[in-house]
Design a protein around this motif. Structure first.
Motif, PDB file in Angstrom:
ATOM      1  N   ALA A 362       0.833  -1.209   0.000  1.00 20.01           N
ATOM      2  CA  ALA A 362       0.000   0.000   0.000  1.00 20.01           C
ATOM      3  C   ALA A 362       0.861   1.250   0.000  1.00 20.01           C
ATOM      4  O   ALA A 362       0.547   2.247  -0.673  1.00 20.01           O
ATOM      5  CB  ALA A 362      -0.928  -0.001   1.211  1.00 20.01           C
ATOM      6  N   THR A 363       1.962   1.228   0.745  1.00 13.77           N
ATOM      7  CA  THR A 363       2.847   2.387   0.802  1.00 13.77           C
ATOM      8  C   THR A 363       3.490   2.653  -0.552  1.00 13.77           C
ATOM      9  O   THR A 363       3.504   3.785  -1.039  1.00 13.77           O
ATOM     10  CB  THR A 363       3.942   2.174   1.868  1.00 13.77           C
ATOM     11  OG1 THR A 363       3.334   1.965   3.141  1.00 13.77           O
ATOM     12  CG2 THR A 363       4.857   3.391   1.943  1.00 13.77           C
ATOM     13  N   SER A 365       2.560   1.607  -3.668  1.00 15.12           N
ATOM     14  CA  SER A 365       1.627   1.955  -4.741  1.00 15.12           C
ATOM     15  C   SER A 365       1.077   3.365  -4.578  1.00 15.12           C
ATOM     16  O   SER A 365       1.011   4.130  -5.550  1.00 15.12           O
ATOM     17  CB  SER A 365       0.483   0.942  -4.797  1.00 15.12           C
ATOM     18  OG  SER A 365      -0.216   0.891  -3.561  1.00 15.12           O
ATOM     19  N   SER A 366       0.699   3.740  -3.362  1.00 15.82           N
ATOM     20  CA  SER A 366       0.117   5.074  -3.154  1.00 15.82           C
ATOM     21  C   SER A 366       1.127   6.186  -3.428  1.00 15.82           C
ATOM     22  O   SER A 366       0.785   7.212  -4.028  1.00 15.82           O
ATOM     23  CB  SER A 366      -0.425   5.191  -1.722  1.00 15.82           C
ATOM     24  OG  SER A 366       0.599   4.991  -0.772  1.00 15.82           O
ATOM     25  N   THR A 367       2.379   5.990  -3.016  1.00 14.90           N
ATOM     26  CA  THR A 367       3.375   7.048  -3.250  1.00 14.90           C
ATOM     27  C   THR A 367       3.748   7.155  -4.725  1.00 14.90           C
ATOM     28  O   THR A 367       4.000   8.256  -5.230  1.00 14.90           O
ATOM     29  CB  THR A 367       4.631   6.796  -2.398  1.00 14.90           C
ATOM     30  OG1 THR A 367       5.092   5.445  -2.589  1.00 14.90           O
ATOM     31  CG2 THR A 367       4.352   7.020  -0.929  1.00 14.90           C
ATOM     32  N   CYS A 397       7.595  11.643  -2.721  1.00 16.67           N
ATOM     33  CA  CYS A 397       6.869  10.396  -3.005  1.00 16.67           C
ATOM     34  C   CYS A 397       7.781   9.294  -3.525  1.00 16.67           C
ATOM     35  O   CYS A 397       7.715   8.145  -3.074  1.00 16.67           O
ATOM     36  CB  CYS A 397       5.761  10.673  -4.014  1.00 16.67           C
ATOM     37  SG  CYS A 397       4.503  11.824  -3.421  1.00 16.67           S
ATOM     38  N   CYS A 468       0.646  -3.415  -6.962  1.00 15.53           N
ATOM     39  CA  CYS A 468      -0.663  -3.957  -6.565  1.00 15.53           C
ATOM     40  C   CYS A 468      -0.792  -5.441  -6.922  1.00 15.53           C
ATOM     41  O   CYS A 468      -1.580  -6.160  -6.299  1.00 15.53           O
ATOM     42  CB  CYS A 468      -1.780  -3.164  -7.236  1.00 15.53           C
ATOM     43  SG  CYS A 468      -1.861  -1.419  -6.758  1.00 15.53           S
TER      44      CYS A 468
END
Length: 496
Positions: A362-363, A365-367, A397, A468
């Motif tokens: 999650a870290t 992919s989101s960044t 990011c 992901c």
């Protein structure tokens, strides 16, 4: 494990001892190596413009100064990973330190463009050993603390980039690029000075059947940390793989994974076979996805670093013909580069706050997706202030994503192929580094800023999608020596 004959694994010993003084010493040594690599990479933003003016180089020749470093790293990352998996972590990283220091120092005396290219390629060859230090450090960290302390380790890279930007701001205007190259090689020399005090990884030793040496190192860790070892005798995962049980906090992998001992026979682990192991049915999905993510992270990270100088320069001059876009070291805005380098600190804070709470996937992919958003406005020319602000956000990011991928990559491979797996992935990342200057320097110099930025956005978006698609989350999961040790494991329902 039988009740009358208690035993423990390396992981259980490290968890029982806990993180303490010994790990801090290991962190300091590995961190110095990370500082050294960051400085050698960061100086590429300054040396290129300086020698371009001095030797009247074309944009392609200038970008080649950066590309050959990545080409050397591509070869080095694969080679040193295999050396470390076959002959030990210590032997792997001492060779890289020697090559990096001497080639880096001699670069400052390069009499012409050709000799500079050759020496910087050798520097890249040495820097390719970075993944060996990452795996070595990781193998001393207890599983419950791994995410946090790997982020702390990543902070040394940020320290290196900020220090190099500060050094360039101080040195370049007065003493020039040769002094910058010479002083930037100093951290690599410190690795040679303190090498004799570095221990071998007990996880590597136990896999090689050198149980007494592994026990000795674990005893030393226990003494330094002031904590006792678990009761019993040290055992390897291979000895009890059929009896091992997953722990309550362990994130689980797919049951169809076969024993690594069947995939990597001890008498058949040459370079070609090790690579084939990474592409075996049990490892191929994670390997290919990791290659794409490393490529995208390297391409984006070094692209943002180079764009910090190139985009602001292109606001003032743009001549796509001949040897247009001439600039000197005085054209580089060291203040903007210095400010942008501080973006890595909030990036590390973000990754530290989310890597164990949200997980690695999650870290990352989101960044990566957020970085795309920061770069989109740069499809058109912006003012220097807005350009710097957007690149600052993008670097926050991409720094966070890069820090986490270096945590995730060693965690998804067993000990037998860990440094090879991370090394090969890092090599693929270096291909992104080789291509990056051709985009960041070549296209921007040729007045194709929109195409350059759009390419960065697409690469990062694809990388985020691949994150992901990773088959499992590794947060809180113990490292394994064999695939069979985790064959009963399944992905957690909370995994991204």
């Amino acid at each position: 494990m039988e009740e009358g004959n208690p035993s423990f694994t390396v992981d259980e010993a490290l968890v029982g001892i806990g993180f303490g003084k010994f790990q801090l010493y290991v962190l300091a040594y590995a961190g110095m190596a990370w500082v050294a690599e960051a400085m050698e990479m960061m100086l590429l933003s300054f040396v290129g413009p300086a020698v371009q003016s001095l030797w009247n180089l074309s944009a392609r020749e200038e970008s080649l100064i950066t590309s050959v470093v990545f080409a050397g790293m591509l070869i080095g990352a694969y080679s040193w990973g295999i050396v470390a998996d076959k002959h030990g972590r210590r032997r792997g990283f001492i060779i890289t330190a020697v090559v990096t220091f001497f080639a880096g120092f001699l670069s400052s005396f390069a009499p012409n463009y050709t000799s500079l290219i050759v020496l910087r390629c050798l520097v890249g060859l040495g820097l390719g050993g970075g993944p060996v230090l990452v795996s070595w450090y990781l193998e001393f960290i207890p599983a419950p603390n791994r995410g946090t302390w790997m982020i702390v380790f990543s902070a040394f890279w940020t320290v290196g980039t900020v220090f190099e930007a500060s050094l360039a701001w101080l040195i370049m205007p007065s003493l020039g690029w040769r002094w910058l190259l010479a002083l930037s090689s100093v951290p690599s020399s410190l690795l040679l000075v303190f090498y004799k005090w570095t221990p071998e990884s007990p996880r590597y030793l136990i896999l090689q059947g050198r149980k007494a040496e592994a026990q000795s190192i674990l005893d030393k860790i226990a003494r330094m940390n002031g904590s006792p070892l678990p009761k019993g005798v040290l055992r390897s995962e291979i000895e009890t793989e059929s009896k091992s049980l997953p722990t309550e906090n362990t994130h689980l992998l797919k049951p169809e994974e076969a024993s690594l001992s069947k995939i990597v026979p001890p008498d058949n682990n040459g370079p070609g076979f090790m690579l084939l192991t990474l592409l075996s049915p049990e490892l191929i999905k994670r390997t290919l996805l990791l290659w794409v993510v490393f490529f995208g992270n390297a391409f984006a990270y070094y692209g943002v670093v180079l764009l910090t100088t190139e985009l602001n320069n292109s606001q003032n001059s743009c001549n796509p013909t001949g040897k247009g876009f001439q600039h000197s070291s005085n054209d580089v805005n060291y203040k903007d580069v210095f400010i942008a380098s501080f973006a890595e600190f909030p990036g590390l804070l973000i990754s530290a706050a989310t890597v164990d709470r949200l997980g690695r996937k999650a870290t990352m992919s989101s960044t990566l997706f957020l970085c795309c958003i920061f770069l989109l406005p740069l499809l058109t020319h912006q003012s220097p202030t807005i350009t710097t602000a957007l690149l600052f956000g993008a670097r926050v990011c991409v720094s966070a994503a890069f820090a986490v991928v270096y945590i995730y990559a060693p965690e998804i491979y067993p000990t037998a192929v860990r440094t090879t797996g991370v090394g090969v992935a890092s090599s693929v990342g270096r291909i992104g580094g080789v291509l990056c200057p051709l985009v960041a320097v070549g296209l921007v110099h040729g007045c194709h800023q929109t195409v350059a930025v759009l390419l960065f956005v697409v690469v990062m978006f694809v990388s985020g999608i691949c994150v992901c698609l990773f088959p499992f989350e590794t947060s809180g999961r113990e490292l394994t020596d064999t695939i069979s040790a985790s064959k009963q494991q399944r992905p957690s329902s909370s995994s991204v």
